[in-house]
Write a protein that holds these residues in place. Structure first.
Motif, short mmCIF file in Angstrom:
data_model
loop_
_atom_site.label_atom_id
_atom_site.label_comp_id
_atom_site.label_asym_id
_atom_site.label_seq_id
_atom_site.Cartn_x
_atom_site.Cartn_y
_atom_site.Cartn_z
N PRO A 32 -3.91 -7.61 -8.17
CA PRO A 32 -3.44 -8.71 -9.02
C PRO A 32 -4.27 -8.81 -10.30
O PRO A 32 -5.49 -8.69 -10.27
N LEU A 33 -3.59 -9.00 -11.43
CA LEU A 33 -4.26 -9.21 -12.71
C LEU A 33 -3.61 -10.41 -13.39
O LEU A 33 -2.39 -10.57 -13.33
N GLN A 34 -4.43 -11.23 -14.02
CA GLN A 34 -3.93 -12.39 -14.74
C GLN A 34 -4.38 -12.35 -16.19
O GLN A 34 -5.49 -11.90 -16.50
N SER A 35 -3.53 -12.86 -17.06
CA SER A 35 -3.84 -13.04 -18.46
C SER A 35 -3.58 -14.50 -18.80
O SER A 35 -2.60 -15.09 -18.34
N ILE A 36 -4.48 -15.08 -19.59
CA ILE A 36 -4.27 -16.44 -20.07
C ILE A 36 -4.09 -16.36 -21.57
O ILE A 36 -4.97 -15.88 -22.29
N ILE A 37 -2.91 -16.81 -22.03
CA ILE A 37 -2.59 -16.82 -23.46
C ILE A 37 -2.16 -18.24 -23.84
O ILE A 37 -1.98 -19.09 -22.96
N THR A 38 -1.97 -18.48 -25.11
CA THR A 38 -1.50 -19.81 -25.50
C THR A 38 -0.05 -19.99 -25.10
O THR A 38 0.73 -19.03 -25.05
#
Length: 132
Positions: free
Chosen positions: A94-100
């Motif tokens: 699992p990989l997560q990205s946090i963007i606006t």
């Protein structure tokens, strides 16, 4: 914190600067590091990258300077007022990205969209080293 288990395949060093290449399943990754102690080619390591250090591209074309480009699909989207968390999976990791939230809306990101995760070599780090 995202974690990826990979093998060190190459280390290039000049003065204190190191460019380290890894193999993550069938994908090559690169890391830039000023401090590299006790790491050798062939070692298994745990790489880490903050979710806020993973950019997201949709319908990517052209050339980019990002060393690490991982193609995947969105498995979950959590939209907040200011931020959006994009969840994906690559080789069952699992990989997560946090963007606006504004970026997610502008890109019209949807569940099951194909995206490319972009990680600068300077944003990847070694969290742990396996010792045999």
């Amino acid at each position: 914190m995202n974690q990826i288990v990979a093998n060190v395949t190459r280390i290039d060093t000049i003065d204190n600067l190191n460019i380290v290449e890894f193999e993550f399943q069938t994908t090559k990754l690169k890391m830039m590091s000023l401090d590299l102690s006790n790491i050798t080619v062939g070692q298994k390591v745990v790489l880490s990258v903050k979710p806020t250090h993973i950019a997201v591209a949709k319908e990517l074309s052209g050339m980019l300077s990002y060393s690490n480009q991982l193609i995947t699909t969105i498995s979950k989207i959590e939209m907040g007022e200011l931020l959006c968390t994009i969840s994906t999976e690559i080789f069952s990791i699992p990989l997560q990205s946090i963007i606006t939230a504004d970026s997610a809306k502008r890109m019209n990101l949807q569940l099951n969209d194909e995206i490319t995760l972009l990680i600068k070599a300077s944003d990847l780090s070694i969290l742990d080293v396996y010792h045999d």
